[in-house]
Design an enzyme around this catalytic site. Sequence first.
Site, PDB file in Angstrom:
ATOM      1  N   CYS A  86     -10.511   2.716   2.626  1.00 40.67           N
ATOM      2  CA  CYS A  86     -11.625   3.350   1.934  1.00 40.67           C
ATOM      3  C   CYS A  86     -12.157   2.422   0.825  1.00 40.67           C
ATOM      4  O   CYS A  86     -12.774   1.421   1.115  1.00 40.67           O
ATOM      5  CB  CYS A  86     -11.210   4.729   1.416  1.00 40.67           C
ATOM      6  SG  CYS A  86     -12.586   5.822   0.996  1.00 40.67           S
ATOM      7  N   HIS A 194      -8.153   7.335   6.088  1.00 40.66           N
ATOM      8  CA  HIS A 194      -6.968   7.214   5.241  1.00 40.66           C
ATOM      9  C   HIS A 194      -5.681   7.429   6.036  1.00 40.66           C
ATOM     10  O   HIS A 194      -5.180   8.550   6.116  1.00 40.66           O
ATOM     11  CB  HIS A 194      -7.022   8.259   4.124  1.00 40.66           C
ATOM     12  CG  HIS A 194      -8.007   7.970   3.052  1.00 40.66           C
ATOM     13  ND1 HIS A 194      -7.652   7.426   1.833  1.00 40.66           N
ATOM     14  CD2 HIS A 194      -9.352   8.157   2.994  1.00 40.66           C
ATOM     15  CE1 HIS A 194      -8.729   7.291   1.067  1.00 40.66           C
ATOM     16  NE2 HIS A 194      -9.779   7.728   1.756  1.00 40.66           N
ATOM     17  N   GLU A 196      -2.714   6.823   5.178  1.00 40.71           N
ATOM     18  CA  GLU A 196      -1.617   7.279   4.321  1.00 40.71           C
ATOM     19  C   GLU A 196      -1.592   8.800   4.177  1.00 40.71           C
ATOM     20  O   GLU A 196      -0.573   9.372   3.769  1.00 40.71           O
ATOM     21  CB  GLU A 196      -1.707   6.617   2.933  1.00 40.71           C
ATOM     22  CG  GLU A 196      -2.711   7.204   1.964  1.00 40.71           C
ATOM     23  CD  GLU A 196      -4.153   6.768   2.223  1.00 40.71           C
ATOM     24  OE1 GLU A 196      -5.007   7.034   1.349  1.00 40.71           O
ATOM     25  OE2 GLU A 196      -4.437   6.180   3.282  1.00 40.71           O
TER      26      GLU A 196
END
Length: 224
Positions: A86, A194, A196
């Site tokens: 991002c 994302h 994560e």
Amino acid sequence: MARIGVVTFPGTLDDVDALRAVRLCGAQAVTLWHASDSLDGVDAVILPGGFSYGDYLRCGAIARFAPIMDEIIAAADKGMPVLGICNGFQVLCESHLLPGAMIRNEGQRFVCREQKLRVESNDTTWTCAFGSGDEISIVVKHGEGNYVCDDETLARLRDNQQIVFRYIGNPNGSRDDIAGVTNERGNVVGLMPHPEHSVDPLVSNSTDGRAFFASVQSFLAARV
């Protein structure tokens, strides 16, 4: 055990999430400070999401000049795996480690949802655990994720297999449905979604993000 550094800039939001994902996926997580001139001996680096320096000027434009970036650019040029997520992707573009740029989403609306992606290249340090053509589900949350580049750059990305991910159902107007790209060497990858946030079944419908961290650990283990 691989040591993976996660950079914290002023305004970074997702560094703690990235550090947790690294640990959950079996590597040692190391915090790197934006003002440092040392990478602390890490094997790979993640530039996480957020709003570095408040997104003043352009997203990532100020973070690109943080002292730690001089070290990251030099290490990336020598082959160190670097992942930009991002805002981290935006920083990599501003640093010219990756081509192209991000502008406001089509329709000027912030997007936050689970997003389907297609893996277009598994020939990178961060995607070698995927299969080419795999369809995965990863969280997106951004307001300036509309990837743009000129015709020459797009042709080069296509010809060199540097488009790593494409959206299945484009959420932001990105050119050619591009969700992530890599450099020619394949050690630097940037994407707007994302990974994560998609590693723990307790908080996500998908754990497809784990393959990013498995990929880089496999690459590093094979290199030793």
